[in-house]
Write a protein that holds these residues in place. Structure first.
Motif, PDB file in Angstrom:
ATOM      1  N   THR A  81       0.824  -1.208   0.000  1.00 12.89           N
ATOM      2  CA  THR A  81       0.000   0.000   0.000  1.00 12.89           C
ATOM      3  C   THR A  81       0.854   1.252   0.000  1.00 12.89           C
ATOM      4  OG1 THR A  81      -1.683  -1.199   1.229  1.00 12.89           O
ATOM      5  CG2 THR A  81      -1.859   1.201   1.196  1.00 12.89           C
ATOM      6  N   LEU A  82       1.953   1.259   0.759  1.00 14.56           N
ATOM      7  CA  LEU A  82       2.801   2.447   0.843  1.00 14.56           C
ATOM      8  C   LEU A  82       3.398   2.796  -0.501  1.00 14.56           C
ATOM      9  CD1 LEU A  82       3.800   4.541   2.805  1.00 14.56           C
ATOM     10  CD2 LEU A  82       5.800   3.103   3.246  1.00 14.56           C
ATOM     11  N   ARG A  83       3.639   1.796  -1.348  1.00 16.09           N
ATOM     12  CA  ARG A  83       4.184   2.081  -2.673  1.00 16.09           C
ATOM     13  C   ARG A  83       3.216   2.920  -3.506  1.00 16.09           C
ATOM     14  NH1 ARG A  83       5.797  -3.292  -2.276  1.00 16.09           N
ATOM     15  NH2 ARG A  83       4.221  -4.036  -3.731  1.00 16.09           N
ATOM     16  N   LEU A  84       1.920   2.836  -3.168  1.00 13.07           N
ATOM     17  CA  LEU A  84       0.930   3.617  -3.892  1.00 13.07           C
ATOM     18  C   LEU A  84       0.818   5.029  -3.347  1.00 13.07           C
ATOM     19  CD1 LEU A  84      -1.895   0.913  -4.030  1.00 13.07           C
ATOM     20  CD2 LEU A  84       0.025   1.252  -5.592  1.00 13.07           C
ATOM     21  N   LEU A  85       1.335   5.251  -2.122  1.00 15.05           N
ATOM     22  CA  LEU A  85       1.092   6.513  -1.433  1.00 15.05           C
ATOM     23  C   LEU A  85       2.336   7.367  -1.273  1.00 15.05           C
ATOM     24  CD1 LEU A  85      -1.093   5.103   1.481  1.00 15.05           C
ATOM     25  CD2 LEU A  85      -1.895   6.081  -0.662  1.00 15.05           C
ATOM     26  N   PRO A 135       3.048  14.445  -2.367  1.00 16.44           N
ATOM     27  CA  PRO A 135       3.880  15.502  -1.797  1.00 16.44           C
ATOM     28  C   PRO A 135       3.298  16.042  -0.505  1.00 16.44           C
ATOM     29  CG  PRO A 135       2.597  16.357  -3.633  1.00 16.44           C
ATOM     30  CD  PRO A 135       2.345  14.882  -3.602  1.00 16.44           C
ATOM     31  N   PRO A 136       4.158  16.516   0.420  1.00 20.42           N
ATOM     32  CA  PRO A 136       3.648  17.121   1.648  1.00 20.42           C
ATOM     33  C   PRO A 136       2.843  18.376   1.338  1.00 20.42           C
ATOM     34  CG  PRO A 136       6.018  16.682   1.772  1.00 20.42           C
ATOM     35  CD  PRO A 136       5.613  16.507   0.351  1.00 20.42           C
ATOM     36  N   ARG A 137       1.898  18.691   2.198  1.00 20.37           N
ATOM     37  CA  ARG A 137       1.162  19.935   2.042  1.00 20.37           C
ATOM     38  C   ARG A 137       2.106  21.112   2.273  1.00 20.37           C
ATOM     39  NH1 ARG A 137      -3.974  19.067   5.841  1.00 20.37           N
ATOM     40  NH2 ARG A 137      -2.782  20.634   6.930  1.00 20.37           N
ATOM     41  N   GLU A 138       1.739  22.256   1.735  1.00 24.31           N
ATOM     42  CA  GLU A 138       2.622  23.416   1.814  1.00 24.31           C
ATOM     43  C   GLU A 138       2.836  23.877   3.245  1.00 24.31           C
ATOM     44  OE1 GLU A 138       1.368  26.520  -0.721  1.00 24.31           O
ATOM     45  OE2 GLU A 138       1.681  25.398  -2.571  1.00 24.31           O
ATOM     46  N   ASP A 139       1.855  23.589   4.143  1.00 22.99           N
ATOM     47  CA  ASP A 139       2.017  24.041   5.513  1.00 22.99           C
ATOM     48  C   ASP A 139       2.804  23.048   6.362  1.00 22.99           C
ATOM     49  OD1 ASP A 139       0.074  22.115   5.486  1.00 22.99           O
ATOM     50  OD2 ASP A 139      -1.256  23.125   6.914  1.00 22.99           O
ATOM     51  N   ASN A 166       9.413  12.390   5.587  1.00 22.63           N
ATOM     52  CA  ASN A 166       8.712  13.557   5.037  1.00 22.63           C
ATOM     53  C   ASN A 166       7.530  13.135   4.166  1.00 22.63           C
ATOM     54  OD1 ASN A 166      10.228  15.622   6.211  1.00 22.63           O
ATOM     55  ND2 ASN A 166      11.794  15.519   4.622  1.00 22.63           N
ATOM     56  N   ALA A 167       7.733  12.107   3.341  1.00 22.07           N
ATOM     57  CA  ALA A 167       6.657  11.647   2.469  1.00 22.07           C
ATOM     58  C   ALA A 167       5.508  11.054   3.276  1.00 22.07           C
ATOM     59  CB  ALA A 167       7.188  10.624   1.470  1.00 22.07           C
ATOM     60  N   ILE A 168       5.836  10.259   4.284  1.00 21.31           N
ATOM     61  CA  ILE A 168       4.802   9.631   5.105  1.00 21.31           C
ATOM     62  C   ILE A 168       4.023  10.681   5.890  1.00 21.31           C
ATOM     63  CG2 ILE A 168       4.417   8.089   7.076  1.00 21.31           C
ATOM     64  CD1 ILE A 168       6.966   6.554   6.047  1.00 21.31           C
ATOM     65  N   GLU A 169       4.730  11.631   6.487  1.00 19.39           N
ATOM     66  CA  GLU A 169       4.030  12.671   7.254  1.00 19.39           C
ATOM     67  C   GLU A 169       3.173  13.544   6.353  1.00 19.39           C
ATOM     68  OE1 GLU A 169       6.771  14.756   9.750  1.00 19.39           O
ATOM     69  OE2 GLU A 169       6.911  13.089  11.175  1.00 19.39           O
ATOM     70  N   GLY A 170       3.627  13.784   5.132  1.00 16.76           N
ATOM     71  CA  GLY A 170       2.791  14.518   4.182  1.00 16.76           C
ATOM     72  C   GLY A 170       1.512  13.760   3.874  1.00 16.76           C
ATOM     73  N   ARG A 171       1.637  12.452   3.718  1.00 20.95           N
ATOM     74  CA  ARG A 171       0.445  11.628   3.474  1.00 20.95           C
ATOM     75  C   ARG A 171      -0.488  11.632   4.692  1.00 20.95           C
ATOM     76  NH1 ARG A 171      -3.641   9.989   2.699  1.00 20.95           N
ATOM     77  NH2 ARG A 171      -4.400   8.108   1.638  1.00 20.95           N
ATOM     78  N   LYS A 184       1.256   4.704  10.248  1.00 15.86           N
ATOM     79  CA  LYS A 184       1.802   5.059  11.559  1.00 15.86           C
ATOM     80  C   LYS A 184       2.999   4.179  11.923  1.00 15.86           C
ATOM     81  CE  LYS A 184       0.732   7.811  13.927  1.00 15.86           C
ATOM     82  NZ  LYS A 184       1.192   9.233  13.969  1.00 15.86           N
ATOM     83  N   ARG A 185       2.963   2.919  11.520  1.00 12.32           N
ATOM     84  CA  ARG A 185       4.127   2.075  11.782  1.00 12.32           C
ATOM     85  C   ARG A 185       5.330   2.563  10.977  1.00 12.32           C
ATOM     86  NH1 ARG A 185       7.361  -1.730   9.876  1.00 12.32           N
ATOM     87  NH2 ARG A 185       8.182  -3.290  11.330  1.00 12.32           N
ATOM     88  N   GLU A 186       5.119   2.847   9.696  1.00 13.32           N
ATOM     89  CA  GLU A 186       6.227   3.306   8.860  1.00 13.32           C
ATOM     90  C   GLU A 186       6.729   4.672   9.314  1.00 13.32           C
ATOM     91  OE1 GLU A 186       7.858   1.598   6.713  1.00 13.32           O
ATOM     92  OE2 GLU A 186       6.539  -0.146   6.812  1.00 13.32           O
ATOM     93  N   GLU A 187       5.841   5.502   9.856  1.00 16.66           N
ATOM     94  CA  GLU A 187       6.273   6.785  10.407  1.00 16.66           C
ATOM     95  C   GLU A 187       7.226   6.561  11.581  1.00 16.66           C
ATOM     96  OE1 GLU A 187       4.174  10.877  12.037  1.00 16.66           O
ATOM     97  OE2 GLU A 187       3.415   8.946  12.750  1.00 16.66           O
ATOM     98  N   LEU A 188       6.884   5.616  12.454  1.00 16.29           N
ATOM     99  CA  LEU A 188       7.748   5.315  13.591  1.00 16.29           C
ATOM    100  C   LEU A 188       9.095   4.775  13.138  1.00 16.29           C
ATOM    101  CD1 LEU A 188       8.222   4.966  16.644  1.00 16.29           C
ATOM    102  CD2 LEU A 188       7.097   2.717  16.467  1.00 16.29           C
ATOM    103  N   VAL A 189       9.080   3.853  12.179  1.00 17.01           N
ATOM    104  CA  VAL A 189      10.328   3.289  11.656  1.00 17.01           C
ATOM    105  C   VAL A 189      11.212   4.382  11.064  1.00 17.01           C
ATOM    106  CG1 VAL A 189      11.303   1.790   9.874  1.00 17.01           C
ATOM    107  CG2 VAL A 189       9.373   0.987  11.239  1.00 17.01           C
ATOM    108  N   ALA A 190      10.635   5.230  10.219  1.00 19.17           N
ATOM    109  CA  ALA A 190      11.418   6.272   9.555  1.00 19.17           C
ATOM    110  C   ALA A 190      11.910   7.322  10.542  1.00 19.17           C
ATOM    111  CB  ALA A 190      10.587   6.934   8.450  1.00 19.17           C
ATOM    112  N   ALA A 191      11.060   7.713  11.505  1.00 18.36           N
ATOM    113  CA  ALA A 191      11.458   8.728  12.477  1.00 18.36           C
ATOM    114  C   ALA A 191      12.607   8.238  13.346  1.00 18.36           C
ATOM    115  CB  ALA A 191      10.268   9.126  13.348  1.00 18.36           C
TER     116      ALA A 191
END
Length: 374
Positions: free
Chosen positions: A41-45, A49-53, A93-98, A116-123
């Motif tokens: 699923t992450l490969r699709l997401l 891009p992150p939002r401008e804010d 950055n990509a995950i948090e933007g999503r 959320k799991r991938e966010e933890l791994v990347a962070a």
């Protein structure tokens, strides 16, 4: 290939295959993503891009010169920094933007759990890699108050060395981290074993990190993880480690410095300025020995020899900003920028050099042959 422990659960929701472009993601990064159960699923997401804010996380420049370390090659350290650390920052950055664009009320649970799991791994990968690199570039042994803390908690500095190295060598053939962590709950420094990026002592703060994933050593040592641990132990920068411990003890925030505060330009900012078409001059200023080891350069950069600055400095425009870079952003570009400023030019150096540019996944072009350089 780096090993990551991941869940064996499979999502029961059918995901239709979609082919999309994933710019600036290395093969190593994609292997990391495929290895997790959420990879499909992450490969699709991941390319949303992150939002401008959003406030994206930024690459921290290396605090040492890789060629000067004892027993760890520049090739290994540069690859580790640019691909593995840089990949973690880009993924986060990509995950948090999503996540910022997620409709939490309607999103399926597999999407929330996976992101959320991938966010933890990347962070954690980002943070632990920053602690890892911050702890390298020195020699000798701990001194002063930090040495006293090691003696208090491990009997002696030598006793800590023996236990820390043994814990790391026990992870040979697997993956993870060996950490020196301050635990408020225990009231002492702890040697912590971590099987992957998600294993951290609750409430603990890493003071020194030793990366035991294969990507950290296989280019130099193959399967000889023990030799890598011995080399790491010879290159600890005790002053920076002690400073990190002092910040923890005094409650100071342990956040990376803002490159703009020291007069340099962050690679993320330079990329933005180039992409929006700002009229500036980019100078590739490297020593001949360093240039011989390189294969690429920034698009549109003018390649100039730093030892001939008196010959070409007069040709630079006085009405345009100038950004100069070398390999890692230390003396070569710093000295050149200082000289250009002395001549009245609006010059700045690129924080972290071209290594940091690589780490953010920014585009490059092949380095021209010496005969084709202007």
């Amino acid at each position: 290939m780096p090993k990551h422990s991941g869940s064996s659960h499979r999502c029961s929701v059918e995901v239709k295959p979609i082919v999309i472009a994933l710019p600036y993601h290395s093969r190593v990064e994609m292997q990391h993503l495929y290895h997790s159960w959420f990879g499909r699923t992450l490969r699709l997401l991941i390319d949303v891009p992150p939002r401008e804010d959003a406030m994206p996380h930024r690459i921290v420049p290396l605090p040492f010169k890789p060629p000067r370390l004892d027993g760890l090659s520049e090739r290994l350290l540069a690859s580790h920094y640019e691909n593995n650390y840089g990949g973690a920052v880009r993924r986060l950055n990509a995950i948090e933007g999503r996540l910022q664009g997620l409709d939490w009320a309607t999103a399926p649970v597999f999407e929330i759990n996976g992101l959320k799991r991938e966010e933890l791994v990347a962070a954690n990968s980002m943070i632990l890699h920053e602690v890892y690199f911050d702890g390298l570039g020195g020699s000798g042994d701990a001194e002063g108050e930090f040495a006293a803390a090691l003696e208090r908690d491990f009997g002696s500095v030598a006793g800590w060395r023996s236990a820390f190295a043994a814990c790391a060598k026990a992870q040979a053939g697997g993956s993870g981290w060996t950490l020196l962590t301050w635990s408020e709950r225990h009231g002492r420094l702890m040697i912590q074993w971590a099987a992957d990026h998600t294993h951290c002592l609750a409430g603990g703060v890493p003071i020194l990190a030793l990366d035991m994933y294969e990507h950290a050593y296989h280019l130099d040592f193959g399967a000889k993880a023990g030799a890598y641990v011995d080399a790491f132990m010879k290159n600890i920068h005790w002053q920076r480690v002690a400073a990190r411990f002092d910040r923890v003890q005094t409650g100071q925030a342990d956040t990376p410095a803002n490159p703009a505060s020291d007069g340099t330009v962050a690679p993320e900012d330079l990329r933005t300025r180039i992409e929006r078409g700002e009229d500036l001059v980019v100078l590739d200023i490297c020593l001949a020995d360093d240039m011989a080891k390189r294969s690429d350069t920034l698009p549109g950069a003018r390649i100039r020899a730093p030892d001939r600055i008196g010959e070409w400095a007069g040709d630079l425009p006085r009405d345009k900003p100038i950004v100069a870079y070398c390999v890692y952003g230390f003396q070569v570009s710093g000295d050149a920028v200082a000289e250009l400023r002395r001549r009245g030019l609006d010059a700045h150096s690129l924080a972290g050099g071209i290594a940091a540019w690589h780490a953010i996944g920014a585009p490059t072009v092949p380095l021209p042959s010496p005969s084709d350089r202007s």
